[in-house]
Design a protein around this motif. Structure first.
Motif, mmCIF file in Angstrom:
data_model
loop_
_atom_site.group_PDB
_atom_site.id
_atom_site.type_symbol
_atom_site.label_atom_id
_atom_site.label_comp_id
_atom_site.label_asym_id
_atom_site.label_seq_id
_atom_site.Cartn_x
_atom_site.Cartn_y
_atom_site.Cartn_z
ATOM 1 N N ILE A 23 0.791 -1.092 0.110
ATOM 2 C CA ILE A 23 -0.258 0.085 -0.041
ATOM 3 C C ILE A 23 0.905 1.175 0.054
ATOM 4 O O ILE A 23 0.790 2.178 -0.821
ATOM 5 N N GLU A 24 1.949 1.063 0.864
ATOM 6 C CA GLU A 24 2.921 2.377 0.803
ATOM 7 C C GLU A 24 3.499 2.490 -0.574
ATOM 8 O O GLU A 24 3.753 3.722 -0.949
ATOM 9 N N LEU A 60 -5.922 -9.806 1.603
ATOM 10 C CA LEU A 60 -6.484 -8.708 2.361
ATOM 11 C C LEU A 60 -6.497 -7.552 1.423
ATOM 12 O O LEU A 60 -7.311 -6.653 1.268
ATOM 13 N N LEU A 61 -5.399 -7.526 0.445
ATOM 14 C CA LEU A 61 -5.294 -6.320 -0.300
ATOM 15 C C LEU A 61 -6.486 -6.453 -1.663
ATOM 16 O O LEU A 61 -7.054 -5.394 -2.036
ATOM 17 N N LYS A 62 -6.743 -7.677 -1.866
ATOM 18 C CA LYS A 62 -8.067 -7.848 -2.821
ATOM 19 C C LYS A 62 -9.236 -7.496 -2.225
ATOM 20 O O LYS A 62 -10.101 -6.852 -2.889
ATOM 21 N N GLY A 65 -9.538 -3.987 -2.382
ATOM 22 C CA GLY A 65 -9.624 -3.292 -3.655
ATOM 23 C C GLY A 65 -8.306 -2.790 -4.254
ATOM 24 O O GLY A 65 -8.311 -1.795 -5.032
ATOM 25 N N PHE A 66 -7.282 -3.289 -3.512
ATOM 26 C CA PHE A 66 -6.014 -2.292 -3.855
ATOM 27 C C PHE A 66 -5.264 -3.125 -5.172
ATOM 28 O O PHE A 66 -4.507 -2.771 -5.857
ATOM 29 N N ILE A 67 -5.605 -4.464 -5.372
ATOM 30 C CA ILE A 67 -5.015 -5.420 -6.150
ATOM 31 C C ILE A 67 -6.333 -6.234 -6.889
ATOM 32 O O ILE A 67 -7.079 -6.343 -6.125
ATOM 33 N N GLN A 68 -5.973 -6.755 -7.970
ATOM 34 C CA GLN A 68 -6.674 -7.634 -8.686
ATOM 35 C C GLN A 68 -5.888 -8.904 -9.000
ATOM 36 O O GLN A 68 -4.787 -8.994 -9.210
ATOM 37 N N PRO A 79 -6.355 -1.861 -11.612
ATOM 38 C CA PRO A 79 -6.095 -0.607 -12.764
ATOM 39 C C PRO A 79 -7.452 0.335 -12.871
ATOM 40 O O PRO A 79 -7.508 1.325 -13.445
ATOM 41 N N ASP A 80 -8.565 -0.158 -11.990
ATOM 42 C CA ASP A 80 -9.737 0.580 -12.228
ATOM 43 C C ASP A 80 -9.726 1.672 -10.892
ATOM 44 O O ASP A 80 -10.724 2.233 -10.595
#
Lengths: 135, 363
Positions: A23-24, A60-62, A65-68, A79-80
């Motif tokens: 995230i950082e 957790l990241l998914k 919504g930080f990653i897909q 990317p969205d």
């Protein structure tokens, strides 16, 4: 070059550290929407940790919504766009800040000093790019 | 002749063993993780010197014994003695290493480096997108040689003699003959094919093996590691091609007899170039690229992860949590396995089994 480093003696678990570092990386624009992340296997191999650990961080990241995570394309920074600041998140931040502020107050830090500290850290993160500094 | 092969193989082995502590990464010494800035610590420097002297001396002693024995034994017996000698040397060198491994462990506890430094593991996210090895496309050349060798064998089958020389002594005297059949004449092309597969496989391992960097010097150690991988990849491609080419020699000699002395010389030159090349490459590049010069080496408050507990005797990696199969050796040059992964064992068994199967097929 994006370098992710983990403190192995820290009390915070590796998967949490991993999540926070990614995230950082996004916050400092070192990682941009659409950028690929290593597969669970490769990441675990390079860190020398169990695949579950990396998987946990990715899940957790998914969720947030930080990653897909795609079957074929692999893992990419969403990317969205990034998740928004909603009520839930605000409540979360408040809750997390409380003990930090409380302790600072107890230790004699005044409001201005605390706000200045926050500004410094904020700018530090935005500037990012200090690859060499892994502390 | 015997002395030539002895010097060509044994001496480089002794040399590379003796200097091993000088070519390891700066983050480890005698199989023990250390902060990279204590690499020059006087006690560790002294250990390196002592190890180099002791293992070098052991090597020279065994070499002298073998040299004297050469005067008294038959060639056949001596070949066995020579092989045994190499294994004895490897064992003796390991025992010497292990003494220093234990001392290093004690020194580390005494100096308490771990409590002074923060243990960190660092990973470059785009590491595998960089050019780490030379393309497997370069193996097209040895592949063409192998195909040629196969086709040539079928074209010339009728012209080969009924008895084929299968084994030579170091002096080029034929000690083993085989009756001609398609199976026996295919031995060398099959060995070529196996070697080709093995070298391609090694090149893939070099590209995919675990990323290992010194978090105290991230950018520098990544640069070093890329150079390390590329150079070994190039070495594998060149030496692989030379080996495949070398094995066309006996095949050609089935039809156009080659003077055993000349083919012995050619073999020795090829083996010599490869062995000496590997030695020079190890010394110049260092394990993980540790001897490649890079600027601004920093000292700091952090050290590389301490995974000593996963390194049995300091040299065998056994970490069930780590999905990595191929990792860099700690004490030595090149790569080793994570023996906790079944994949490691499958590949090791295959590498041993395939040549045996080829030999059985051809006999």
């Amino acid at each position: 070059m994006v370098i992710i480093s983990l403190d192995l003696q820290s009390e915070s678990p590796i998967y949490i550290q991993l999540r926070n570092k990614i995230i950082e990386g996004i916050a400092s624009k070192q990682l941009r929407p659409g950028d690929p992340l290593p597969s669970v296997r490769t990441f675990a191999q390079d860190l020398g940790v169990n695949m579950h650990t990396v998987n946990k961080a990715y899940q957790l990241l998914k969720q947030d919504g930080f990653i897909q995570i795609h079957r074929q394309k692999g893992v990419v920074i969403n990317p969205d766009g990034m998740p928004s600041v909603d009520e839930n998140y605000l409540a979360n931040v408040r809750e997390n800040l409380r003990p930090v502020i409380s302790e600072s107050v107890c230790r004699g830090m005044n409001k201005e000093e605390f706000i200045k500290l926050i500004q410094e850290v904020y700018e530090e993160i935005q500037k990012g790019g200090e690859h060499d500094d892994l502390r | 002749m015997i002395y030539v092969s002895m010097l060509l193989i044994f001496l480089p082995l002794v040399l590379i063993t003796a200097i091993t502590p000088y070519i390891t990464r700066k983050t480890e010494s005698f199989g023990i993780t250390i902060p990279s800035d204590v690499y020059q610590h006087p006690t560790i420097a002294e250990y390196r010197k002592k190890y180099a002297f002791q293992s070098g001396l052991a090597g020279v002693l065994i070499l002298v014994i073998l040299g004297i024995a050469a005067g008294f034994t038959t060639d056949y017996l001596w070949t066995i003695l020579y092989t045994v000698g190499i294994f004895v040397y490897i064992l003796v060198a390991f025992i010497i290493y292990f003494q220093f491994h234990k001392r290093m462990k004690q020194l580390k506890e005494k100096e308490n480096w771990k409590s002074k430094k923060k243990e960190v593991v660092a990973v470059d996210l785009s590491f595998y997108n960089k050019k780490l090895t030379y393309s497997n496309g370069w193996f097209l050349l040895p592949f063409i040689i192998t195909v040629f060798s196969l086709l040539w064998t079928f074209w010339n089958y009728d012209r080969m003699p009924e008895k084929l020389p299968m084994h030579y002594t170091l002096d080029g005297v034929v000690t083993d003959w085989a009756d001609k059949s398609y199976r026996t004449v295919l031995l060398f092309p099959f060995i070529q094919l196996f070697m080709l597969g093995l070298f391609v496989f090694i090149n893939i391992i070099i590209a995919r093996s675990k990323q290992q960097m010194d978090p105290a010097n991230p950018e520098e150690s990544i640069k070093q590691n890329i150079i390390f991988r590329r150079r070994w990849s190039l070495f594998i491609i060149i030496s692989g091609t030379m080996m495949v080419l070398l094995f066309t020699l006996p095949q050609v000699s089935f039809v156009y007899p080659i003077d055993p002395f000349i083919s012995f010389i050619i073999t020795m030159v090829v083996v010599g170039v490869i062995v000496i090349g590997a030695g020079v490459l190890s010394i110049v590049t260092g394990q993980g690229g540790s001897r490649v010069n890079v600027t601004n080496r920093k000292t700091g408050e952090i050290m590389n992860r301490d995974d000593d507990r996963y390194w049995k005797l300091g040299v065998f990696y056994f970490n069930p949590d780590d999905p990595a199969v191929w990792v860099e050796k700690r004490f030595g040059s090149g790569w080793t396995n994570n023996f906790a992964r079944p994949t490691s064992w499958i590949f090791l068994i295959l590498i041993l089994l395939i040549p045996i199967l080829i030999a059985v097929f051809a006999s």
